[in-house]
Design a protein around this motif. Structure first.
Motif, PDB file in Angstrom:
ATOM      1  N   PRO A 186       6.638   2.467  14.878  1.00 32.45           N
ATOM      2  CA  PRO A 186       6.637   1.613  13.433  1.00 32.45           C
ATOM      3  C   PRO A 186       6.309   0.088  13.789  1.00 32.45           C
ATOM      4  O   PRO A 186       6.909  -0.480  14.809  1.00 32.45           O
ATOM      5  N   PHE A 187       5.613  -0.333  13.145  1.00 32.09           N
ATOM      6  CA  PHE A 187       5.395  -2.039  13.058  1.00 32.09           C
ATOM      7  C   PHE A 187       6.597  -2.534  12.371  1.00 32.09           C
ATOM      8  O   PHE A 187       6.913  -3.684  13.167  1.00 32.09           O
ATOM      9  N   ILE A 188       7.384  -1.920  11.438  1.00 34.44           N
ATOM     10  CA  ILE A 188       8.589  -2.537  11.033  1.00 34.44           C
ATOM     11  C   ILE A 188       9.666  -1.589  11.082  1.00 34.44           C
ATOM     12  O   ILE A 188       9.308  -0.206  10.734  1.00 34.44           O
ATOM     13  N   GLY A 189      10.523  -1.591  11.457  1.00 34.31           N
ATOM     14  CA  GLY A 189      11.941  -0.770  11.391  1.00 34.31           C
ATOM     15  C   GLY A 189      12.003   0.235  12.556  1.00 34.31           C
ATOM     16  O   GLY A 189      11.138  -0.095  13.567  1.00 34.31           O
ATOM     17  N   ARG A 190      12.830   1.027  12.575  1.00 31.87           N
ATOM     18  CA  ARG A 190      13.277   1.741  13.711  1.00 31.87           C
ATOM     19  C   ARG A 190      13.267   3.377  13.412  1.00 31.87           C
ATOM     20  O   ARG A 190      13.555   3.737  12.121  1.00 31.87           O
ATOM     21  N   GLN A 191      12.939   4.259  14.476  1.00 32.84           N
ATOM     22  CA  GLN A 191      13.019   5.588  14.105  1.00 32.84           C
ATOM     23  C   GLN A 191      14.115   6.046  13.407  1.00 32.84           C
ATOM     24  O   GLN A 191      15.200   5.615  14.015  1.00 32.84           O
ATOM     25  N   GLY A 192      14.155   6.931  12.395  1.00 32.80           N
ATOM     26  CA  GLY A 192      15.343   7.617  11.856  1.00 32.80           C
ATOM     27  C   GLY A 192      15.965   6.603  10.698  1.00 32.80           C
ATOM     28  O   GLY A 192      16.913   7.360   9.939  1.00 32.80           O
ATOM     29  N   ASP A 193      15.630   5.384  10.369  1.00 31.77           N
ATOM     30  CA  ASP A 193      16.159   4.442   9.454  1.00 31.77           C
ATOM     31  C   ASP A 193      15.179   4.352   8.489  1.00 31.77           C
ATOM     32  O   ASP A 193      13.787   4.248   8.509  1.00 31.77           O
ATOM     33  N   LEU A 194      15.781   4.491   7.203  1.00 33.23           N
ATOM     34  CA  LEU A 194      15.011   4.305   5.744  1.00 33.23           C
ATOM     35  C   LEU A 194      14.893   2.792   5.894  1.00 33.23           C
ATOM     36  O   LEU A 194      15.811   2.077   5.617  1.00 33.23           O
ATOM     37  N   GLU A 195      13.507   2.568   5.537  1.00 32.17           N
ATOM     38  CA  GLU A 195      13.222   0.987   5.441  1.00 32.17           C
ATOM     39  C   GLU A 195      12.954   0.690   4.049  1.00 32.17           C
ATOM     40  O   GLU A 195      12.374   1.521   3.303  1.00 32.17           O
ATOM     41  N   ARG A 196      13.147  -0.631   3.808  1.00 27.54           N
ATOM     42  CA  ARG A 196      12.658  -1.097   2.386  1.00 27.54           C
ATOM     43  C   ARG A 196      12.169  -2.416   2.634  1.00 27.54           C
ATOM     44  O   ARG A 196      12.516  -3.242   3.402  1.00 27.54           O
ATOM     45  N   VAL A 197      10.768  -2.517   2.231  1.00 22.38           N
ATOM     46  CA  VAL A 197       9.850  -3.648   2.798  1.00 22.38           C
ATOM     47  C   VAL A 197       9.339  -4.116   1.509  1.00 22.38           C
ATOM     48  O   VAL A 197       8.808  -3.542   0.830  1.00 22.38           O
ATOM     49  N   GLU A 198       9.159  -5.309   1.381  1.00 25.07           N
ATOM     50  CA  GLU A 198       8.571  -6.129   0.426  1.00 25.07           C
ATOM     51  C   GLU A 198       7.023  -6.170   0.731  1.00 25.07           C
ATOM     52  O   GLU A 198       6.755  -6.577   1.743  1.00 25.07           O
ATOM     53  N   GLU A 199       6.617  -5.470  -0.252  1.00 25.12           N
ATOM     54  CA  GLU A 199       5.050  -5.236  -0.064  1.00 25.12           C
ATOM     55  C   GLU A 199       4.310  -5.774  -1.309  1.00 25.12           C
ATOM     56  O   GLU A 199       4.672  -5.882  -2.347  1.00 25.12           O
ATOM     57  N   ILE A 200       2.950  -5.870  -1.122  1.00 20.56           N
ATOM     58  CA  ILE A 200       2.065  -6.301  -2.323  1.00 20.56           C
ATOM     59  C   ILE A 200       1.045  -5.001  -2.455  1.00 20.56           C
ATOM     60  O   ILE A 200       0.443  -4.661  -1.332  1.00 20.56           O
ATOM     61  N   ARG A 201       0.967  -4.704  -3.735  1.00 16.06           N
ATOM     62  CA  ARG A 201      -0.061  -3.699  -4.101  1.00 16.06           C
ATOM     63  C   ARG A 201      -1.440  -4.267  -4.479  1.00 16.06           C
ATOM     64  O   ARG A 201      -1.420  -5.119  -5.448  1.00 16.06           O
ATOM     65  N   LEU A 202      -2.373  -4.266  -3.726  1.00 18.84           N
ATOM     66  CA  LEU A 202      -3.594  -4.665  -4.023  1.00 18.84           C
ATOM     67  C   LEU A 202      -4.632  -3.836  -4.472  1.00 18.84           C
ATOM     68  O   LEU A 202      -4.694  -2.636  -3.964  1.00 18.84           O
ATOM     69  N   GLU A 203      -5.117  -3.923  -5.692  1.00 20.88           N
ATOM     70  CA  GLU A 203      -5.952  -3.408  -6.419  1.00 20.88           C
ATOM     71  C   GLU A 203      -7.525  -3.975  -6.374  1.00 20.88           C
ATOM     72  O   GLU A 203      -7.487  -5.237  -6.644  1.00 20.88           O
ATOM     73  N   THR A 204      -8.644  -3.332  -6.192  1.00 26.52           N
ATOM     74  CA  THR A 204      -9.803  -3.762  -6.273  1.00 26.52           C
ATOM     75  C   THR A 204     -10.842  -2.729  -6.679  1.00 26.52           C
ATOM     76  O   THR A 204     -10.739  -1.564  -6.567  1.00 26.52           O
ATOM     77  N   VAL A 205     -11.891  -3.183  -7.020  1.00 30.50           N
ATOM     78  CA  VAL A 205     -13.001  -1.842  -7.224  1.00 30.50           C
ATOM     79  C   VAL A 205     -14.316  -2.130  -6.169  1.00 30.50           C
ATOM     80  O   VAL A 205     -14.324  -3.155  -5.761  1.00 30.50           O
ATOM     81  N   VAL A 206     -14.498  -1.041  -5.858  1.00 29.03           N
ATOM     82  CA  VAL A 206     -15.625  -0.769  -4.907  1.00 29.03           C
ATOM     83  C   VAL A 206     -16.762   0.276  -5.236  1.00 29.03           C
ATOM     84  O   VAL A 206     -16.455   1.226  -6.012  1.00 29.03           O
ATOM     85  N   PRO A 207     -18.052  -0.303  -4.995  1.00 31.64           N
ATOM     86  CA  PRO A 207     -19.197   0.342  -5.491  1.00 31.64           C
ATOM     87  C   PRO A 207     -19.161   1.686  -4.409  1.00 31.64           C
ATOM     88  O   PRO A 207     -18.825   1.526  -3.238  1.00 31.64           O
ATOM     89  N   GLU A 208     -19.380   3.049  -4.908  1.00 37.60           N
ATOM     90  CA  GLU A 208     -19.190   4.434  -4.028  1.00 37.60           C
ATOM     91  C   GLU A 208     -19.927   4.048  -2.856  1.00 37.60           C
ATOM     92  O   GLU A 208     -19.503   4.483  -1.729  1.00 37.60           O
ATOM     93  N   GLU A 209     -21.000   3.312  -2.597  1.00 38.11           N
ATOM     94  CA  GLU A 209     -21.756   3.288  -1.484  1.00 38.11           C
ATOM     95  C   GLU A 209     -21.069   2.444  -0.286  1.00 38.11           C
ATOM     96  O   GLU A 209     -21.323   2.589   0.796  1.00 38.11           O
ATOM     97  N   HIS A 210     -20.365   1.749  -0.852  1.00 41.32           N
ATOM     98  CA  HIS A 210     -19.378   0.743   0.104  1.00 41.32           C
ATOM     99  C   HIS A 210     -18.050   1.276   0.465  1.00 41.32           C
ATOM    100  O   HIS A 210     -17.274   0.679   1.135  1.00 41.32           O
ATOM    101  N   LEU A 211     -17.688   2.459  -0.138  1.00 44.32           N
ATOM    102  CA  LEU A 211     -16.361   2.908   0.052  1.00 44.32           C
ATOM    103  C   LEU A 211     -15.923   3.231   1.290  1.00 44.32           C
ATOM    104  O   LEU A 211     -14.735   2.491   1.536  1.00 44.32           O
ATOM    105  N   ASN A 212     -16.578   3.672   2.019  1.00 43.00           N
ATOM    106  CA  ASN A 212     -16.101   4.255   3.524  1.00 43.00           C
ATOM    107  C   ASN A 212     -15.830   2.880   4.232  1.00 43.00           C
ATOM    108  O   ASN A 212     -14.788   2.545   5.064  1.00 43.00           O
TER     109      ASN A 212
END
Length: 369
Positions: A186-212
């Motif tokens: 893990p980049f954050i935390g340790r194996q076996g421990d439940l982690e709570r991390v402040e995160e940001i939910r990013l939403e954006t629109v994508v043309p299907e041909e650029h999705l991948n």
């Protein structure tokens, strides 16, 4: 690392996806192996024996053509006939051929945009809509410190365009939870421990041909081993896509003056004109290739003059009776897009070191006497 045919094809189809082509168009890899190494690329409107000879001479083992080298169904493959000789020469010299036809006509920056830009048309629109861009919404959760780099990566890959605005996103802070299990790093935390991390939910629109490419760019910019992201279909339609363009001249001029400009910027010695050369025109429709059947649509959208190739006698008579001016500079003006193909391919990092050239062979079958 060697560049393979699939890499070249991927670069072309990221710009001119097959979904833009009209039904049953002959496009894609027509001769060769997608795994063949790309040692050099020759761009041509048509594939002729002279073009193949040039490819051999300059060491290009890939040809990207606008017109299909295999257009009609083959009934035989005889090397004593012109078509058979051409295919035999391609195979004998290991030349691979990829065709981008109506998908390149419709693509942004493709044939019809180039023809419009040469005339400096303003406020251009699609002349013949064939599809609307399908859109997806991509949502990805990231730690706060990496949010900006992920946002920038998504925008660079083609996400977040609304009209002329780029990098359009919506962002919400929240708390993400996860427990790294055995075998994780893990980049954050340790194996076996439940982690709570402040995160940001990013939403954006994508043309299907650029999705991948957008999803891959976001993952590459993300610090987590297993980034959490969602993809949602949207009922919204994106930009209209299709054949031809219609727009306005920067200032009105006579039909004869426009004809002279077309000759100059399209590099043709002469053209065919239908209508009174002294009539003033300001709204222009253009469609590369053979577009005579779309003359009524050009007039319906308010065109004073329609520029396209291969016009027939009866189309010209009908247009003259209806008051629509026509200019026919020939089919071959589509070759003007080849400079743009070079630029688009060179934008791809993996192709920067590959020699890419435009053929010096004039494949226009017509001569003016």
């Amino acid at each position: 690392m060697a560049v393979r045919g699939r890499d070249l094809i991927k670069a072309m189809e990221a710009w001119a996806p097959k979904s833009l082509a009209v039904e049953n168009d002959r496009i894609g890899l027509q001769v060769g192996d997608p795994e063949a190494e790309v040692r050099g690329v020759l761009l041509a409107l048509d594939v002729t024996e002279e073009v193949v000879d040039e490819a051999v001479r300059i060491g290009a083992n890939w040809v990207i053509a606008h017109h299909a080298v295999i257009f009609r169904p083959l009934k035989e493959l005889r090397t004593d006939q012109s078509a058979g000789r051409l295919y035999a020469k391609l195979l004998r010299n290991g030349i691979n051929v990829y065709a981008a036809h109506t998908n390149l006509d419709a693509a942004e920056g493709g044939v019809n945009d180039v023809l419009s830009e040469k005339l400096a048309l303003e406020k251009t629109e699609v002349l013949i809509p064939t599809r609307y861009q399908r859109l997806k919404k991509v949502v990805i959760m990231s730690p706060v410190d990496h949010h900006e780099s992920i946002l920038q990566a998504a925008g660079k890959a083609g996400a977040g365009w609304i009209g002329n605005y780029s990098h359009c996103t919506f962002n919400i802070k929240g708390t993400g939870t996860f427990r790294p299990e055995e075998g994780t790093n893990p980049f954050i935390g340790r194996q076996g421990d439940l982690e709570r991390v402040e995160e940001i939910r990013l939403e954006t629109v994508v043309p299907e041909e650029h999705l991948n490419s957008v999803v891959q760019a976001m993952i590459d910019a993300h610090p987590y081993e297993e980034p959490a992201y969602d993809i949602y279909p949207l009922e919204l339609s994106g930009e209209v896509q299709g054949m031809g363009r219609i727009g306005n001249l920067t200032q009105s001029m006579t039909l004869k003056e426009l004809a002279e400009r077309v000759k100059e910027v399209y590099h043709v010695p002469c053209l065919r004109m239908v209508g009174d050369g002294n009539s003033r025109v300001s709204r222009v429709a253009v469609l590369g290739g053979s577009g005579g059947r779309y003359a009524p649509e050009a007039q319906r959208l308010g065109a004073d003059v329609y520029i396209t190739g291969d016009l027939d006698h009866h189309t010209a008579l009908d247009a003259l009776a209806d008051g629509l001016h026509l200019l026919d500079p020939g089919h071959h003006v589509e070759h003007l897009v080849l400079e743009q193909v070079v630029e688009k391919l060179k934008e791809n990092v993996g192709l920067k070191e590959i020699p890419i050239q435009i053929t010096t062979v004039d494949t226009n079958p017509f001569r003016f006497v």
